[in-house]
Each structure stands twice: as structure tokens, then as C-alpha cells.
Scaffold this motif. Structure first.
Motif, mmCIF file in Angstrom:
data_model
loop_
_atom_site.group_PDB
_atom_site.id
_atom_site.type_symbol
_atom_site.label_atom_id
_atom_site.label_comp_id
_atom_site.label_asym_id
_atom_site.label_seq_id
_atom_site.Cartn_x
_atom_site.Cartn_y
_atom_site.Cartn_z
ATOM 1 N N GLU A 9 2.836 1.451 0.071
ATOM 2 C CA GLU A 9 2.561 1.339 1.498
ATOM 3 C C GLU A 9 1.799 0.041 1.757
ATOM 4 O O GLU A 9 0.832 -0.263 1.079
ATOM 5 C CB GLU A 9 1.721 2.529 1.974
ATOM 6 C CG GLU A 9 1.453 2.510 3.454
ATOM 7 C CD GLU A 9 0.664 3.719 3.944
ATOM 8 O OE1 GLU A 9 0.390 3.780 5.146
ATOM 9 O OE2 GLU A 9 0.327 4.588 3.121
ATOM 10 N N VAL A 10 2.257 -0.720 2.740
ATOM 11 C CA VAL A 10 1.605 -1.978 3.120
ATOM 12 C C VAL A 10 0.949 -1.774 4.478
ATOM 13 O O VAL A 10 1.593 -1.298 5.415
ATOM 14 C CB VAL A 10 2.622 -3.141 3.197
ATOM 15 C CG1 VAL A 10 1.932 -4.433 3.616
ATOM 16 C CG2 VAL A 10 3.336 -3.309 1.870
ATOM 17 N N LYS A 11 -0.349 -2.119 4.556
ATOM 18 C CA LYS A 11 -1.082 -2.023 5.820
ATOM 19 C C LYS A 11 -1.613 -3.401 6.184
ATOM 20 O O LYS A 11 -1.835 -4.241 5.311
ATOM 21 C CB LYS A 11 -2.259 -1.043 5.685
ATOM 22 C CG LYS A 11 -1.832 0.383 5.433
ATOM 23 C CD LYS A 11 -3.025 1.297 5.376
ATOM 24 C CE LYS A 11 -2.615 2.740 5.136
ATOM 25 N NZ LYS A 11 -3.773 3.652 5.159
ATOM 26 N N THR A 12 -1.839 -3.615 7.462
ATOM 27 C CA THR A 12 -2.425 -4.874 7.908
ATOM 28 C C THR A 12 -3.873 -4.931 7.449
ATOM 29 O O THR A 12 -4.424 -3.930 6.977
ATOM 30 C CB THR A 12 -2.385 -4.992 9.443
ATOM 31 O OG1 THR A 12 -3.210 -3.946 9.994
ATOM 32 C CG2 THR A 12 -0.971 -4.896 9.972
ATOM 33 N N ALA A 13 -4.512 -6.083 7.601
ATOM 34 C CA ALA A 13 -5.924 -6.225 7.230
ATOM 35 C C ALA A 13 -6.793 -5.249 8.027
ATOM 36 O O ALA A 13 -7.830 -4.794 7.549
ATOM 37 C CB ALA A 13 -6.390 -7.659 7.458
ATOM 38 N N ALA A 14 -6.345 -4.883 9.233
ATOM 39 C CA ALA A 14 -7.076 -3.932 10.078
ATOM 40 C C ALA A 14 -6.802 -2.478 9.700
ATOM 41 O O ALA A 14 -7.410 -1.563 10.235
ATOM 42 C CB ALA A 14 -6.724 -4.155 11.543
ATOM 43 N N GLY A 15 -5.857 -2.232 8.784
ATOM 44 C CA GLY A 15 -5.575 -0.878 8.330
ATOM 45 C C GLY A 15 -4.412 -0.181 8.992
ATOM 46 O O GLY A 15 -4.173 0.994 8.766
ATOM 47 N N GLN A 16 -3.630 -0.888 9.826
ATOM 48 C CA GLN A 16 -2.464 -0.284 10.483
ATOM 49 C C GLN A 16 -1.253 -0.365 9.560
ATOM 50 O O GLN A 16 -1.027 -1.381 8.921
ATOM 51 C CB GLN A 16 -2.159 -1.001 11.791
ATOM 52 C CG GLN A 16 -3.263 -0.887 12.806
ATOM 53 C CD GLN A 16 -2.983 -1.731 14.036
ATOM 54 O OE1 GLN A 16 -2.360 -2.774 13.959
ATOM 55 N NE2 GLN A 16 -3.461 -1.263 15.178
ATOM 56 N N CYS A 17 -0.474 0.701 9.504
ATOM 57 C CA CYS A 17 0.709 0.743 8.649
ATOM 58 C C CYS A 17 1.718 -0.325 9.091
ATOM 59 O O CYS A 17 2.078 -0.396 10.257
ATOM 60 C CB CYS A 17 1.342 2.126 8.692
ATOM 61 S SG CYS A 17 2.735 2.279 7.559
ATOM 62 N N ALA A 18 2.152 -1.158 8.132
ATOM 63 C CA ALA A 18 3.092 -2.238 8.450
ATOM 64 C C ALA A 18 4.462 -2.009 7.815
ATOM 65 O O ALA A 18 5.478 -2.363 8.395
ATOM 66 C CB ALA A 18 2.517 -3.575 7.994
ATOM 67 N N ALA A 19 4.485 -1.425 6.595
ATOM 68 C CA ALA A 19 5.766 -1.247 5.906
ATOM 69 C C ALA A 19 5.617 -0.309 4.716
ATOM 70 O O ALA A 19 4.519 -0.123 4.192
ATOM 71 C CB ALA A 19 6.297 -2.595 5.426
ATOM 72 N N PHE A 20 6.739 0.267 4.310
ATOM 73 C CA PHE A 20 6.842 1.011 3.066
ATOM 74 C C PHE A 20 7.858 0.268 2.204
ATOM 75 O O PHE A 20 8.907 -0.140 2.700
ATOM 76 C CB PHE A 20 7.314 2.452 3.304
ATOM 77 C CG PHE A 20 6.257 3.342 3.878
ATOM 78 C CD1 PHE A 20 5.352 3.980 3.043
ATOM 79 C CD2 PHE A 20 6.175 3.536 5.237
ATOM 80 C CE1 PHE A 20 4.369 4.796 3.576
ATOM 81 C CE2 PHE A 20 5.190 4.353 5.779
ATOM 82 C CZ PHE A 20 4.287 4.982 4.940
ATOM 83 N N LEU A 21 7.555 0.103 0.924
ATOM 84 C CA LEU A 21 8.468 -0.561 0.001
ATOM 85 C C LEU A 21 8.886 0.432 -1.067
ATOM 86 O O LEU A 21 8.047 1.125 -1.632
ATOM 87 C CB LEU A 21 7.777 -1.752 -0.675
ATOM 88 C CG LEU A 21 7.175 -2.809 0.237
ATOM 89 C CD1 LEU A 21 6.413 -3.841 -0.591
ATOM 90 C CD2 LEU A 21 8.259 -3.476 1.052
ATOM 91 N N SER A 22 10.186 0.497 -1.349
ATOM 92 C CA SER A 22 10.672 1.396 -2.388
ATOM 93 C C SER A 22 11.799 0.724 -3.166
ATOM 94 O O SER A 22 12.474 -0.161 -2.647
ATOM 95 C CB SER A 22 11.169 2.708 -1.779
ATOM 96 O OG SER A 22 12.407 2.503 -1.134
ATOM 97 N N PRO A 23 12.013 1.145 -4.414
ATOM 98 C CA PRO A 23 13.102 0.570 -5.204
ATOM 99 C C PRO A 23 14.474 0.824 -4.572
ATOM 100 O O PRO A 23 15.319 -0.051 -4.547
ATOM 101 C CB PRO A 23 12.983 1.284 -6.550
ATOM 102 C CG PRO A 23 11.587 1.762 -6.616
ATOM 103 C CD PRO A 23 11.192 2.052 -5.199
ATOM 104 N N ARG A 24 14.665 2.006 -4.039
ATOM 105 C CA ARG A 24 15.980 2.378 -3.500
ATOM 106 C C ARG A 24 16.296 1.652 -2.188
ATOM 107 O O ARG A 24 17.353 1.047 -2.041
ATOM 108 C CB ARG A 24 16.024 3.881 -3.290
ATOM 109 C CG ARG A 24 17.345 4.352 -2.780
ATOM 110 C CD ARG A 24 17.381 5.842 -2.663
ATOM 111 N NE ARG A 24 18.590 6.286 -3.330
ATOM 112 C CZ ARG A 24 18.810 7.475 -3.754
ATOM 113 N NH1 ARG A 24 17.876 8.390 -3.631
ATOM 114 N NH2 ARG A 24 19.931 7.805 -4.320
#
Length: 113
Positions: A9-24
Motif C-alpha cells: 500500500e502506498v500513501k501520500t506523505a500526509a497519510g492518504q491512500c494513493a495506490a495498491f501495488l501487487s504482482p498480479r
């Protein structure tokens, strides 16, 4: 070294969800953590250079993986490499956020009162 779970899970510096990364879904590969006892912890992974989600991986973003929080310290934490098939990949190298650990696990204090 240990492997990362099914997604990051990738969040901004402020803590808001920005993206999910997965192999599939995103082609995430070679995703590993290097955890040292009582020492630093690093996260490395490859993402296809054509991925739109690369824009979300900016310095100071939060990368949540394997129960730990990592951050990209600067723009130099990203390299572009080619594999044996000549495919271009973005290689990310993130450091564990010690600030978060300090808040979560405070040092015990000794009092001589």
C-alpha cells in the motif's frame, strides 16, 4: 531477506491512500525486505517503467509492506534498469521509517525517585 505479502500500500506523505501495488495487477516483482536485528530495514522492488502508479511513489511517501512502514528518502531512491529481455523496470529502494517506530515503541525511562 523475506518476501512481501500479496500487495503493497502506498500513501501520500500526509497519510492518504494513493495506490495498491501487487504482482498480479501491476507486474510488481523482486520485492524483498532486508531486515536486520536491532538495525535498519530496507524494502526493494521492481515495477514496470510504464506503470502509471510510479507517479504515486514520490519522496516522503509512505510504503506499507509486511507490517512495516517504509519511505523513499529522495529522488535517487529510484533507478531504471533493464532485464535480460530488455524490458525497462523502475527499481525502488526504500528505508524503514524510524520516526513511526519511535512513536509506536517509546523508550522506557529510568527514574531514581
Amino acid at each position: 531477506m523475506s518476501t512481501i505479502p500479496k500487495y503493497i500500500e502506498v500513501k501520500t506523505a500526509a497519510g492518504q491512500c494513493a495506490a495498491f501495488l501487487s504482482p498480479r495487477a501491476d507486474g510488481l516483482k523482486e520485492c524483498f525486505t532486508d531486515i536486520r536485528l536491532n538495525g535498519e530495514s530496507k524494502l526493494e522492488f521492481l515495477l514496470p517503467a510504464t506503470s502509471e502508479k510510479i507517479a504515486e511513489l514520490t519522496p516522503e511517501c509512505q510504503i506499507w509492506a509486511g507490517g512495516r512502514v517504509y519511505t523513499l528518502l529522495k529522488d535517487e531512491a529510484v533507478d531504471f534498469v533493464r532485464d535480460k529481455k530488455n524490458t525497462l523496470w523502475a527499481k525502488f529502494m526504500a528505508q524503514e521509517r524510524w520516526v513511526e517506530l519511535d512513536k509506536e515503541y517509546p523508550e522506557p525511562y529510568i527514574s531514581n525517585d
